[in-house]
Design an enzyme around this catalytic site. Sequence first.
Site, mmCIF file in Angstrom:
data_model
loop_
_atom_site.group_PDB
_atom_site.id
_atom_site.type_symbol
_atom_site.label_atom_id
_atom_site.label_comp_id
_atom_site.label_asym_id
_atom_site.label_seq_id
_atom_site.Cartn_x
_atom_site.Cartn_y
_atom_site.Cartn_z
ATOM 1 N N HIS A 63 0.837 -1.202 0.000
ATOM 2 C CA HIS A 63 0.000 0.000 0.000
ATOM 3 C C HIS A 63 0.875 1.255 0.000
ATOM 4 O O HIS A 63 1.301 1.736 1.050
ATOM 5 C CB HIS A 63 -0.912 -0.005 1.232
ATOM 6 N N ARG A 67 2.079 8.615 -6.750
ATOM 7 C CA ARG A 67 1.630 9.910 -7.289
ATOM 8 C C ARG A 67 1.800 10.121 -8.786
ATOM 9 O O ARG A 67 1.430 11.185 -9.277
ATOM 10 C CB ARG A 67 2.327 11.079 -6.555
ATOM 11 N N ASP A 308 1.301 2.809 3.693
ATOM 12 C CA ASP A 308 0.405 3.849 3.170
ATOM 13 C C ASP A 308 1.220 5.120 2.877
ATOM 14 O O ASP A 308 0.763 6.231 3.142
ATOM 15 C CB ASP A 308 -0.739 4.133 4.149
#
Lengths: 429, 313
Positions: A63, A67, A308
């Site tokens: 995860h 971008r 994350d």
Amino acid sequence: MWILTGGRVIDPANGLDEVADVVIDEGKILAVGEGAGAPYRERAERVIDCAGKLVTPGFVDIHVHLREPGHEYKEDIASGLAAAAAGGFTAVCAMPNTKPVNDERAITRAMIERAREVGGSRFFPIAAITKGLEGKELTEMAELKAAGAIAVSDDGKCVMNAQVMRRAFEYARGQGLLVIQHCEDHHMTAGSHMHEGPNATRLGLRGFPREAEDIIVARDIILAELTGARYHVAHISSARSVRLVREAKERGLPVTAEVTPHHLLLTDDAVLGYDTHCKCNPPLREESDRRALVEALADGTIDCIATDHAPHSTLEKDCEFDRAAVGVNGLETAFPALLQLVDRGELGLGRLVEALTISPVRVLPEVGGGTLSVGAPADVVVLDPERRWTVRREALRSRSHNTPLLDTEVKGAVELTLVGGQVAFERVS
Amino acid sequence: MKSHFPHRHLLGIEGLRREDVELLLDTAESFFDVSRRPVKKVPTLRGKTILNVFYENSTRTRTSFELAGKRLSADVVNMSMSTSSVAKGESLYDTVKTLEAMRPDVVVIRHASSGAPHFVARHVSHCVVNAGDGMHEHPTQALLDAFTIRRKKGTLEGLVVTICGDIAHSRVARSNMLLLKLFGAEVRLAAPPTLLPKGVEAYGVRVFDRLEPALEGADVVMALRVQNERLMGGAFFPSAKEYSKTFGLSDRSLRPAKPDAIVMHPGPMNRGIEIEPSVADGKRSVVLDQVEAGVAVRMAVLYLLSADEAEAP
């Protein structure tokens, strides 16, 4: 041929934790064991003394947000993969909330192509569940899978409509795809900026109640049971969600969960003073939740750790709290951050390594790796658990620096990262 | 007499000690009469520059700060930010750095974002005064409320103070809870549970979901404004009519309070919703005393933060 000699080799997939050599040849693991390097010493191009170091399979992060395309000012695939390697991660799975969203095979292909050009750590795209992450129409999951997507998620957004979610589960099951949910009832969290509780009240910020997460976890477990889908809870943060996952597992459902380093280490006390580096979604919660997360990671209820990794530019973080972007930059600081749990006696080192290596691969076998098995690709990391360093902007490979650890001294450093036997990162000392 | 106010900024009641608040209130007492003189000006802050930077509309607070600065002889500039550079998309950071370059001594800021004054304070060298930030704090309001209560009741200690209404969205309530607890008042909250923020008990207050028991024996009753702009569409309560019936202050609903209880409101009032006109204009109401106290309290704040050591009021 390379030999990593005399390190403490921890390979949970093979139940190994001992001082041993790791021999690498032609990009693969050739031998592992005490003295295993001796027969090859003459032929080795490089023998690296790993005494006092840890040698483990490369970390796997299922995860991250890299971008690209669309938000290259925060991060791109090159800087993101460099950050991954510097953090000891030899494989990362990128979420689809790019711009445009990764909801079409052309985008999936372009991302994979870009990662191939860059090289270094392995890159696996996760495609969207619904077109544009809008929670309405399913993406072409068969096409996306054929293009290289390894799972589906609308991460950042939750699929709010239960009927759409049911169909997504059914359809993904047909494709054998894992469905990863960002569990958040958006109606309950509108306008929220941190965990709901005394600290949010004190700071005058609207809060995300735990229940906004729990309700979706509960609903999804019911739907996963109905449909037989593989269901994975992203960045679990609340004690009750942990209980729901535990109960689902006890009933034999194919339900898994991941937790981030920041949720394992921090509580919403860290937000006091309006520290936007601690603004994330789900939010940092309370000590009772944090303890439940650590315990659940230790006992396997939570399968694995995922960072994350959510890079954001200074512009998006050095501003009013309620305008600040959500997310924590995580790849390069994960190891020293998590080592605190070991040093405090909250988590065993073996389980920590497992949760960073083979456990995420068990959740998402499509990624592969996570072991030092003989014949496996040589995705290996050498770690110095004692080295202290300061998390300075200049020291980070990520294009962004939004970490609560910025400018603090940490203990534990990545010395060397090998991907398929090639150096993806090596600390210059 | 500038004694030791050990803070560079006034960002909230949080972080102040009881003696800091007492110093502020005592200093406000010494300034109170200035506004009642024929010549309403003292030279205390001559040569100082104060910027009132208001990102939210405000009439009374801005005017009060403006008069406080002017009556201390400071140069005061009001900036209404909704019509200036913000409209052009300038960030708060750039705006405050630009203003800082003009060398103000104090920037008074009101902003819709909780914590915005803290953000500003981290980036500038001048003093920052929070004139209300989001749902967080409104310290000068709590100070002027304390000043008014102290004048009317002699003390804050041991008083029963009931705060009624939209606690969840109220920076006034948060600052008042902190200040009143600092002085050992018994603080009660009365609101529909939809308007009580989670964990508010951590302030050491008692929470009631009906008005009547919360007012039993109260010395001070504070009504809060029903902030329609924050409540619209949020399903917090069904109608203004029902709210006024259940939580509105009327002569009847105030019966359980002490006969000499005072009624306060930070303004602007929604007459007929949270407060009946007969109460707002009645003899228990100290609403206009609060407004008058506001100027004195803000003079004290500006003085204690920015006056040079040798100057006396």
